[in-house]
Scaffold this motif. Structure first.
Motif, PDB file in Angstrom:
ATOM      1  N   THR A 127     -10.890   4.083  -2.143  1.00 38.76           N
ATOM      2  CA  THR A 127     -11.787   4.558  -2.020  1.00 38.76           C
ATOM      3  C   THR A 127     -12.416   5.141  -0.198  1.00 38.76           C
ATOM      4  O   THR A 127     -11.568   5.489   0.276  1.00 38.76           O
ATOM      5  CB  THR A 127     -12.163   2.572  -0.952  1.00 38.76           C
ATOM      6  N   HIS A 144     -16.253   4.666  -4.421  1.00 34.41           N
ATOM      7  CA  HIS A 144     -14.168   4.239  -5.075  1.00 34.41           C
ATOM      8  C   HIS A 144     -13.839   5.083  -6.211  1.00 34.41           C
ATOM      9  O   HIS A 144     -14.948   4.664  -7.434  1.00 34.41           O
ATOM     10  CB  HIS A 144     -14.532   2.295  -5.548  1.00 34.41           C
ATOM     11  N   GLU A 199      -9.200  -0.794  -0.077  1.00 32.58           N
ATOM     12  CA  GLU A 199      -9.673  -1.730  -1.041  1.00 32.58           C
ATOM     13  C   GLU A 199     -10.647  -2.895   0.425  1.00 32.58           C
ATOM     14  O   GLU A 199     -11.510  -3.682   0.099  1.00 32.58           O
ATOM     15  CB  GLU A 199     -10.248  -2.305  -1.718  1.00 32.58           C
TER      16      GLU A 199
END
Length: 266
Positions: A255, A248, A227
């Motif tokens: 992600t 995501h 992230e």
């Protein structure tokens, strides 16, 4: 190892694994019992698991996307969260697609994609000898070709401009954060499969920079990223000329950065 009528080893095995801090002690105990042929083998497996060896290495396989992936000591063990990356790639694939699993490790991504989409032309590459041995073993049954080398240097020239889906679970842990990783990864997996450089995106930048020369028009590059690293991974794709975005999943805690090579004239 089957339990005898006189003695059920499961409770004692569960207790030993719990003392060692194994969160899923009961599930692991059942798997170790199934893998052990004798009480002595079971005791040794429990001892090694308590010492921190990854369960998958002790079993010799990891479950990933519903398939069993062969693993060996010293190889990067495929993570469940990476199944989200596979799902994104499968959604873009069709029978006959030319697929490259770059930084392939055990070849788990390509293996899972081949199980989900028939008739792929599957290629995989890595630089680590142990990973390459596992990948060859896993991908041979589905007709995958495995190459040794540093990223695109490993590939045959005939693939240039033909790859429709390029997946990469390349390292994205910042160098300074590796010492904070669980011992299972930090002590038993190759650093080259974990270390993404100072900001975690060093390998992603190299993958993105080289991708346009190898992707087919309209082809996609999909990279699992963190992230915190996602914005930098996408920036690397954009700098390489790819139309880029992220997807995501809270469920998978994963992600994925996606970059698409434009079709000439669009």
């Amino acid at each position: 190892m089957p339990a005898s009528p006189e003695f059920d080893p499961l409770p004692a095995t569960v207790a030993a694994l719990r003392r060692a801090g194994c969160v899923f002690a009961e599930e692991e105990a059942r798997l170790l019992l199934a893998a052990a042929g004798t009480p002595e083998e079971l005791a040794e497996l429990v001892r090694r698991r308590a010492a921190g060896l990854p369960l998958e290495v002790l079993l010799g396989w990891a479950e990933f996307c519903g398939v069993r992936v062969a693993v060996e000591p010293g190889v990067f063990v495929p993570r469940r969260r990476t199944e989200f990356l596979v799902r994104q790639a499968v959604a873009r694939a069709r029978p006959g697609s030319v697929v490259l699993d770059l930084c392939c490790g055990t070849g788990a991504l390509g293996m899972a994609m081949a199980a989900a989409v028939g008739g792929l032309e599957l290629h995989a590459a890595d630089i680590d000898p142990v990973a390459l041995r596992c990948a060859a073993r896993n991908l041979a049954p589905v007709g995958g070709q495995v190459y040794a080398g540093d990223l695109y240097d490993a590939l045959p020239g005939a693939l240039r401009g033909r790859i429709e889906i390029l997946v990469a679970n390349a390292p994205y842990v910042p160098t300074g954060a590796i010492e904070l990783m669980p011992p299972e990864a930090r002590l038993h997996e190759p650093r080259i499969a974990l270390d993404g450089g100072p900001d975690g995106v060093e390998v992603h930048r190299r993958v993105a920079a080289g991708a346009p020369r190898w992707l087919a028009p309209g082809g996609c590059l999909l990279i699992e990223t963190g992230e915190e690293q996602a914005v930098h991974t996408v920036a690397a794709m954009t700098a390489a000329g790819l139309a880029s975005h992220t997807v995501h999943s809270e469920e998978w805690s994963c992600t994925v950065a996606v970059g698409t090579l434009s079709v000439v004239g669009t």
